[in-house]
Design a protein around this motif. Structure first.
Motif, short mmCIF file in Angstrom:
data_model
loop_
_atom_site.label_atom_id
_atom_site.label_comp_id
_atom_site.label_asym_id
_atom_site.label_seq_id
_atom_site.Cartn_x
_atom_site.Cartn_y
_atom_site.Cartn_z
N LEU A 216 -55.24 60.69 70.99
CA LEU A 216 -55.85 61.98 70.67
C LEU A 216 -57.01 61.82 69.70
O LEU A 216 -58.08 62.42 69.87
CB LEU A 216 -54.81 62.92 70.08
N ALA A 217 -56.80 61.01 68.68
CA ALA A 217 -57.86 60.82 67.69
C ALA A 217 -59.07 60.12 68.30
O ALA A 217 -60.22 60.47 68.01
CB ALA A 217 -57.32 60.02 66.50
N LEU A 218 -58.83 59.13 69.15
CA LEU A 218 -59.94 58.42 69.79
C LEU A 218 -60.71 59.35 70.73
O LEU A 218 -61.95 59.33 70.76
CB LEU A 218 -59.41 57.22 70.57
N LEU A 219 -59.99 60.16 71.49
CA LEU A 219 -60.66 61.09 72.39
C LEU A 219 -61.43 62.16 71.61
O LEU A 219 -62.49 62.62 72.05
CB LEU A 219 -59.65 61.73 73.33
N ALA A 220 -60.91 62.57 70.46
CA ALA A 220 -61.62 63.54 69.62
C ALA A 220 -62.93 62.95 69.11
O ALA A 220 -63.96 63.63 69.09
CB ALA A 220 -60.74 63.96 68.45
N ASP A 221 -62.90 61.68 68.72
CA ASP A 221 -64.13 61.02 68.29
C ASP A 221 -65.14 60.96 69.43
O ASP A 221 -66.34 61.18 69.24
CB ASP A 221 -63.83 59.61 67.79
N LEU A 222 -64.63 60.68 70.64
CA LEU A 222 -65.51 60.62 71.80
C LEU A 222 -66.10 62.00 72.10
O LEU A 222 -67.28 62.12 72.46
CB LEU A 222 -64.73 60.10 73.01
N GLY A 245 -46.04 63.82 62.01
CA GLY A 245 -45.59 62.75 61.16
C GLY A 245 -45.47 63.17 59.71
O GLY A 245 -45.46 64.35 59.37
N GLY A 246 -45.39 62.17 58.83
CA GLY A 246 -45.11 62.42 57.42
C GLY A 246 -46.30 62.79 56.58
O GLY A 246 -46.13 63.18 55.42
N GLY A 247 -47.52 62.65 57.11
CA GLY A 247 -48.70 63.01 56.33
C GLY A 247 -48.79 62.24 55.03
O GLY A 247 -48.58 61.04 54.97
N GLU A 248 -49.08 62.95 53.95
CA GLU A 248 -49.26 62.31 52.65
C GLU A 248 -47.98 61.65 52.16
O GLU A 248 -48.03 60.71 51.37
CB GLU A 248 -49.71 63.37 51.62
N ALA A 249 -46.82 62.12 52.63
CA ALA A 249 -45.54 61.58 52.17
C ALA A 249 -45.13 60.33 52.92
O ALA A 249 -44.15 59.69 52.57
CB ALA A 249 -44.45 62.64 52.30
N ASP A 250 -45.87 59.97 53.96
CA ASP A 250 -45.51 58.81 54.77
C ASP A 250 -45.67 57.54 53.95
O ASP A 250 -46.73 57.28 53.39
CB ASP A 250 -46.40 58.76 56.01
N GLY A 256 -49.62 57.77 58.36
CA GLY A 256 -49.79 59.14 57.89
C GLY A 256 -51.19 59.65 58.16
O GLY A 256 -51.39 60.80 58.59
N ALA A 257 -52.19 58.79 57.94
CA ALA A 257 -53.57 59.17 58.20
C ALA A 257 -53.80 59.41 59.68
O ALA A 257 -54.57 60.30 60.07
CB ALA A 257 -54.51 58.08 57.69
N LEU A 258 -53.13 58.63 60.52
CA LEU A 258 -53.27 58.79 61.97
C LEU A 258 -52.76 60.16 62.42
O LEU A 258 -53.40 60.85 63.22
CB LEU A 258 -52.50 57.68 62.67
N GLY A 259 -51.61 60.58 61.88
CA GLY A 259 -51.08 61.89 62.22
C GLY A 259 -52.02 63.00 61.79
O GLY A 259 -52.20 64.00 62.51
N ARG A 260 -52.64 62.82 60.64
CA ARG A 260 -53.59 63.85 60.17
C ARG A 260 -54.81 63.92 61.07
O ARG A 260 -55.36 65.00 61.31
CB ARG A 260 -54.00 63.55 58.72
N ARG A 261 -55.24 62.80 61.59
CA ARG A 261 -56.39 62.81 62.49
C ARG A 261 -56.06 63.47 63.82
O ARG A 261 -56.88 64.17 64.41
CB ARG A 261 -56.89 61.38 62.71
N ALA A 262 -54.82 63.25 64.30
CA ALA A 262 -54.40 63.92 65.53
C ALA A 262 -54.36 65.43 65.32
O ALA A 262 -54.78 66.22 66.17
CB ALA A 262 -53.03 63.40 65.96
N GLY A 415 -43.06 52.34 61.44
CA GLY A 415 -44.25 51.53 61.39
C GLY A 415 -44.95 51.60 62.69
O GLY A 415 -44.57 52.30 63.59
N GLY A 416 -46.03 50.83 62.85
CA GLY A 416 -46.67 50.83 64.13
C GLY A 416 -48.14 50.63 64.02
O GLY A 416 -48.62 50.13 63.03
N ALA A 417 -48.86 51.02 65.01
CA ALA A 417 -50.27 50.75 65.05
C ALA A 417 -51.07 51.97 64.74
O ALA A 417 -50.74 53.08 65.11
CB ALA A 417 -50.63 50.23 66.43
N GLY A 418 -52.17 51.77 64.06
CA GLY A 418 -53.07 52.86 63.74
C GLY A 418 -54.37 52.71 64.50
O GLY A 418 -54.48 51.89 65.40
N LEU A 419 -55.37 53.47 64.11
CA LEU A 419 -56.64 53.41 64.82
C LEU A 419 -57.42 52.15 64.47
O LEU A 419 -57.35 51.65 63.35
CB LEU A 419 -57.48 54.64 64.47
#
Length: 458
Positions: A216-222, A245-250, A256-262, A415-419
């Motif tokens: 979602l974040a990548l498509l939004a940038d596009l 996701g957890g946002g600032e509390a993650d 957390g930043a990825l969820g905010r971008r989505a 955990g996992g992968a971010g942008l």
């Protein structure tokens, strides 16, 4: 000629990904002989499929201590511990050098098509535990081979078997025939050919975890650069407080930043959410696709579909060995209650080892992402602790096998992968356990560690 004694045979490790190579490193450190069988042409083949995606976990958490011990004499120095590698960084700067150090202990282009007890199918009891394992291998050049092994460590992961769009776990009607317009991976929009596929088009994104956030974040940038680009986010549930996701509390700031971008993508109008939608069919409408829900809803046509609904283990080549697997998660029965997403949120799984990973068939272990079956969350650190314990048990060091040497962060298995374009050093933030939904996967493939795939592996 007499066959070698079982204790003189190598330990077969299936998969040259993060956890498989870590297993090999631990075996070497203990003076045991590993034989790593990798279906792909290089180390970390699955990780390279998401080379453009950044991990949620920093370098300090995605390099195994035993592996670092083997690499040290070569002059290898781990990158800055607080930096977040991409999948490509991880493969090129750590996994491939580690495989190179292991040398001929790693075989590429070797696909394991079957595992069994030598001379015994799964029915036969007599003399079973005294027999070595036999592995059938299909080589990239078409050759077939059969090898014997003292034990088997299956670290083949789940990357090769993504879950479908169909809400019942089966492909939706028409999903397979529409394969030319459907992908099960986060697209690399830095590739001009891939970018052209999505630019100026409507794309449905099916899924609710980290991989869906990334897409979602990548498509939004596009969309900011290419008019007409729009994402339709397909959710099986409604949108609630924990959807993003957890946002600032993650405790994993990059995630957390990825969820905010989505969330920002939806709020900015670059993506629209369709909630409570369970896909039953994929229909053709000229050159476009129409998703049809179980409730009869037909969504507006889209040009492309990205399905990110999780991964599942390939158990087909293990049909002749006796595994004890949970009927829901397809994870080892002793481990499943600890990771069941129906019960646990992230942060509730403690480090575990050979005790939770053993099966009725002695000497075979499923480790890494594969050990979690269909459960979504996994840390590379967890996988490294698994193989430390398993290899100790194979070596006969029961005390070490049963000892817990890993202390997980409060975010547990999350955990996992971010942008790919997130800063390499994400700002650390406080807070308790992440509050991401239980469906959150770790990474997009393998790996954070290993990816979402892994802290992580995926």
């Amino acid at each position: 000629m007499n066959a070698p004694a079982t204790d003189q045979l190598p330990i077969a490790v299936i998969g040259a990904g993060p956890v498989g190579l870590a297993a090999a490193a631990h075996l070497v450190v203990r003076g045991l002989e590993p034989l790593v069988l990798e279906a792909g042409p290089s180390a970390g083949t699955a990780v390279r499929d998401w080379a453009h995606v950044r991990l949620f976990s920093p370098w300090a958490e995605v390099a195994d201590p035993a592996a670092e011990k083997l690499l040290a004499p070569t002059g290898w120095v781990r990158p800055e511990g607080s930096a977040y590698p991409t999948g490509g960084d991880w493969a090129e700067q750590y996994l491939q050098p580690l495989a190179d150090v292991l040398g001929d202990k790693v075989r590429y282009g070797a696909t394991v098509t079957g595992v069994a007890r030598a001379g015994r199918d799964r029915i036969v009891d007599s003399g079973r535990d005294e027999q070595p394992f036999t592995l059938h291998i299909q080589h990239a050049d078409g050759r077939e081979e059969r090898i014997t092994a003292r034990a088997v460590i299956d670290a083949s992961g789940t990357w090769s078997t993504p879950s479908p769009a169909g809400a019942d776990g089966l492909p939706a009607l028409g999903e397979q025939t529409a394969a030319d317009r459907i992908t099960y991976r986060v697209p690399d929009l830095g590739d001009p050919a891939v970018r052209a596929r999505y630019a100026g088009r409507r794309t449905a994104v099916v899924g609710s975890g980290a991989s869906a956030f990334t897409a979602l974040a990548l498509l939004a940038d596009l969309a900011k650069e290419e008019g007409g680009t729009h994402a339709v986010w397909i959710l099986r549930r409604g949108i609630g407080a924990n959807t993003y996701g957890g946002g600032e509390a993650d405790q994993l700031p990059a995630r957390g930043a990825l969820g905010r971008r989505a969330k920002a993508a939806v709020e900015a109008g670059h993506a629209s959410a369709v909630t409570g939608f369970r896909t039953q069919a994929v229909d053709r409408d000229g050159d476009q696709l129409v998703l049809v829900g179980e409730d009869g809803r037909r969504l507006d046509p889209v040009d492309e579909v990205i399905v990110l609904t999780g991964l599942r283990p390939d158990l087909s080549f293990l049909s002749e060995v006796r595994l004890g697997l949970d009927e829901r998660l397809q994870a080892p029965t002793a481990l499943a209650p600890l990771i069941d997403p129906n019960v646990h949120s992230c942060g509730t799984v403690y480090p575990h080892g050979v005790g939770e990973l053993s099966h009725p068939e002695q000497g075979i272990y499923l480790v890494g992402m594969k050990s979690y079956g269909r459960a979504p969350t996994f840390l590379a650190m967890t996988g490294y602790e698994q193989v430390r314990s398993v290899t100790a048990a194979i070596a006969g060091d029961r005390e070490a096998a049963e000892r817990v040497e890993l202390v997980l962060p409060e975010s547990g298995v999350c955990g996992g992968a971010g942008l790919f374009d997130e800063p390499a050093n994400a700002e650390q933030s406080g807070g308790g356990c992440c509050t991401a939904p239980a469906t959150l996967r770790i990474g997009v493939g393998a790996t954070d560690a290993a990816s979402s795939e892994l802290g992580v592996l995926r």
